[in-house]
Motif scaffolding. Structure first.
Motif, PDB file in Angstrom:
ATOM      1  N   VAL A 181      14.913   4.228 -14.781  1.00 57.46           N
ATOM      2  CA  VAL A 181      13.725   3.398 -14.950  1.00 57.46           C
ATOM      3  C   VAL A 181      12.608   4.020 -14.132  1.00 57.46           C
ATOM      4  O   VAL A 181      12.813   4.353 -12.974  1.00 57.46           O
ATOM      5  N   ALA A 182      11.446   4.173 -14.726  1.00 62.03           N
ATOM      6  CA  ALA A 182      10.318   4.770 -13.995  1.00 62.03           C
ATOM      7  C   ALA A 182       9.150   3.813 -14.054  1.00 62.03           C
ATOM      8  O   ALA A 182       8.265   3.907 -14.884  1.00 62.03           O
ATOM      9  N   ILE A 183       9.173   2.850 -13.190  1.00 58.94           N
ATOM     10  CA  ILE A 183       8.091   1.873 -13.109  1.00 58.94           C
ATOM     11  C   ILE A 183       7.294   2.173 -11.859  1.00 58.94           C
ATOM     12  O   ILE A 183       7.843   2.228 -10.768  1.00 58.94           O
ATOM     13  N   GLY A 184       5.995   2.393 -12.012  1.00 62.44           N
ATOM     14  CA  GLY A 184       5.189   2.791 -10.870  1.00 62.44           C
ATOM     15  C   GLY A 184       4.463   1.623 -10.248  1.00 62.44           C
ATOM     16  O   GLY A 184       3.994   0.730 -10.936  1.00 62.44           O
ATOM     17  N   LEU A 185       4.375   1.613  -8.938  1.00 63.03           N
ATOM     18  CA  LEU A 185       3.499   0.697  -8.219  1.00 63.03           C
ATOM     19  C   LEU A 185       2.413   1.555  -7.615  1.00 63.03           C
ATOM     20  O   LEU A 185       2.666   2.341  -6.712  1.00 63.03           O
ATOM     21  N   ASN A 235       1.576  -0.714 -12.503  1.00 67.86           N
ATOM     22  CA  ASN A 235       1.498  -0.029 -13.784  1.00 67.86           C
ATOM     23  C   ASN A 235       2.928   0.116 -14.304  1.00 67.86           C
ATOM     24  O   ASN A 235       3.814   0.554 -13.566  1.00 67.86           O
ATOM     25  N   LEU A 236       3.160  -0.253 -15.558  1.00 65.02           N
ATOM     26  CA  LEU A 236       4.497  -0.138 -16.137  1.00 65.02           C
ATOM     27  C   LEU A 236       4.892   1.302 -16.434  1.00 65.02           C
ATOM     28  O   LEU A 236       6.028   1.582 -16.805  1.00 65.02           O
ATOM     29  N   ASN A 237       3.951   2.224 -16.275  1.00 65.25           N
ATOM     30  CA  ASN A 237       4.236   3.661 -16.373  1.00 65.25           C
ATOM     31  C   ASN A 237       4.863   4.035 -17.715  1.00 65.25           C
ATOM     32  O   ASN A 237       5.755   4.872 -17.804  1.00 65.25           O
ATOM     33  N   GLY A 238       4.379   3.362 -18.770  1.00 67.16           N
ATOM     34  CA  GLY A 238       4.835   3.697 -20.107  1.00 67.16           C
ATOM     35  C   GLY A 238       6.151   3.085 -20.523  1.00 67.16           C
ATOM     36  O   GLY A 238       6.627   3.317 -21.631  1.00 67.16           O
ATOM     37  N   VAL A 239       6.758   2.283 -19.642  1.00 65.27           N
ATOM     38  CA  VAL A 239       8.049   1.669 -19.956  1.00 65.27           C
ATOM     39  C   VAL A 239       7.821   0.366 -20.702  1.00 65.27           C
ATOM     40  O   VAL A 239       7.291  -0.596 -20.151  1.00 65.27           O
ATOM     41  N   ALA A 240       8.217   0.317 -21.961  1.00 68.45           N
ATOM     42  CA  ALA A 240       8.013  -0.869 -22.790  1.00 68.45           C
ATOM     43  C   ALA A 240       9.269  -1.735 -22.795  1.00 68.45           C
ATOM     44  O   ALA A 240      10.294  -1.379 -22.231  1.00 68.45           O
ATOM     45  N   GLY A 241       9.159  -2.887 -23.465  1.00 67.99           N
ATOM     46  CA  GLY A 241      10.324  -3.755 -23.618  1.00 67.99           C
ATOM     47  C   GLY A 241      10.369  -4.833 -22.563  1.00 67.99           C
ATOM     48  O   GLY A 241       9.353  -5.452 -22.244  1.00 67.99           O
ATOM     49  N   SER A 242      11.538  -5.059 -21.985  1.00 66.72           N
ATOM     50  CA  SER A 242      11.735  -6.188 -21.073  1.00 66.72           C
ATOM     51  C   SER A 242      11.507  -5.829 -19.607  1.00 66.72           C
ATOM     52  O   SER A 242      11.811  -6.616 -18.718  1.00 66.72           O
ATOM     53  N   GLN A 281      -1.658   1.044 -18.357  1.00 69.96           N
ATOM     54  CA  GLN A 281      -2.877   0.588 -17.675  1.00 69.96           C
ATOM     55  C   GLN A 281      -2.545   0.037 -16.296  1.00 69.96           C
ATOM     56  O   GLN A 281      -1.491  -0.555 -16.077  1.00 69.96           O
ATOM     57  N   ASP A 282      -3.467   0.233 -15.354  1.00 72.73           N
ATOM     58  CA  ASP A 282      -3.335  -0.333 -14.013  1.00 72.73           C
ATOM     59  C   ASP A 282      -3.805  -1.783 -14.026  1.00 72.73           C
ATOM     60  O   ASP A 282      -4.843  -2.107 -14.616  1.00 72.73           O
TER      61      ASP A 282
END
Length: 208
Positions: free
Chosen positions: A1-5, A101-108, A163-164
């Motif tokens: 998982v690559a979710i950015g803060l 920023n969800l960093n392009g990770v879609a879904g749940s 998006q941020d």
């Protein structure tokens, strides 16, 4: 998982991970910064590392990558948080804010902030959780008590995975509010969690 803060932009100090509490003279916790006393602020502007810093505690696996926090490993059965234990928590009335920023990770997948975080068992975290999620285009406010998730309120918002967004969880007594990019999205009351606990960030999979 690559979710950015994300860290703050050069001209946007308020977009840091930021936790503030009201001064003794403040009777209403307005969205403005001026009446508040800073507990901590962190922009993660430092070398890549598997450790967030001396004052951070992780439940899950977060790394600093290119001046951002990224979630590396989820905890499917527990809340995933990195909470800040530095500073002086003088009470339970405070807000915690972060640029996410969800960093392009879609879904749940979700990313957001946690407040009044307290331990639940050996490796879990109760608290109030505010986050964005794109598949339902919502801002959500959950509470987690004794390891059980409860959705308090959700609000519609167009969420783009690249998006941020600046999300703020605002707590005064039993009044809980969530702001997205400075706009109040959620306002409700709940008295389940009254201890100051800690503030921090959260990411992972939206509770079922």
């Amino acid at each position: 998982v690559a979710i950015g803060l994300l860290k703050a932009a050069a001209n946007g100090a308020a977009a840091n991970v930021r936790l503030l509490s009201a001064s003794a003279a403040t009777t209403d916790l307005t969205p403005k910064m001026a009446p508040w006393t800073s507990i901590f602020s962190d922009d993660f502007n430092r070398a890549d590392s598997a450790a967030l810093g001396a004052s951070w505690t992780e439940k899950g696996n977060f790394d600093i990558v290119t001046n951002k926090i990224k979630l590396i490993a989820d905890l499917p059965s527990n809340a995933v948080v990195a909470y800040h234990t530095g500073g002086s928590y003088t009470g339970a009335d405070y807000f915690v804010q972060a640029a996410v920023n969800l960093n392009g990770v879609a879904g749940s997948s979700y990313v957001g902030v946690v407040g009044r975080r307290v331990a639940s068992g050996a490796d879990d975290s109760d608290g109030y959780y505010a986050f964005v999620q794109d598949s339902t285009d919502t801002v959500l406010l959950y509470k987690r008590v004794s390891g059980t998730w409860t959705l308090l309120v959700s609000a519609p918002a167009v969420i783009n995975t690249t998006q941020d967004y600046t999300i703020k969880l605002w707590m005064q007594g039993s009044t809980i509010k969530v702001f997205l990019d400075g706009v109040e999205m959620i306002s409700t009351t709940d008295a389940s969690l009254t201890a100051a606990g800690s503030g921090g960030i959260t990411a992972g999979t939206v509770p079922a």
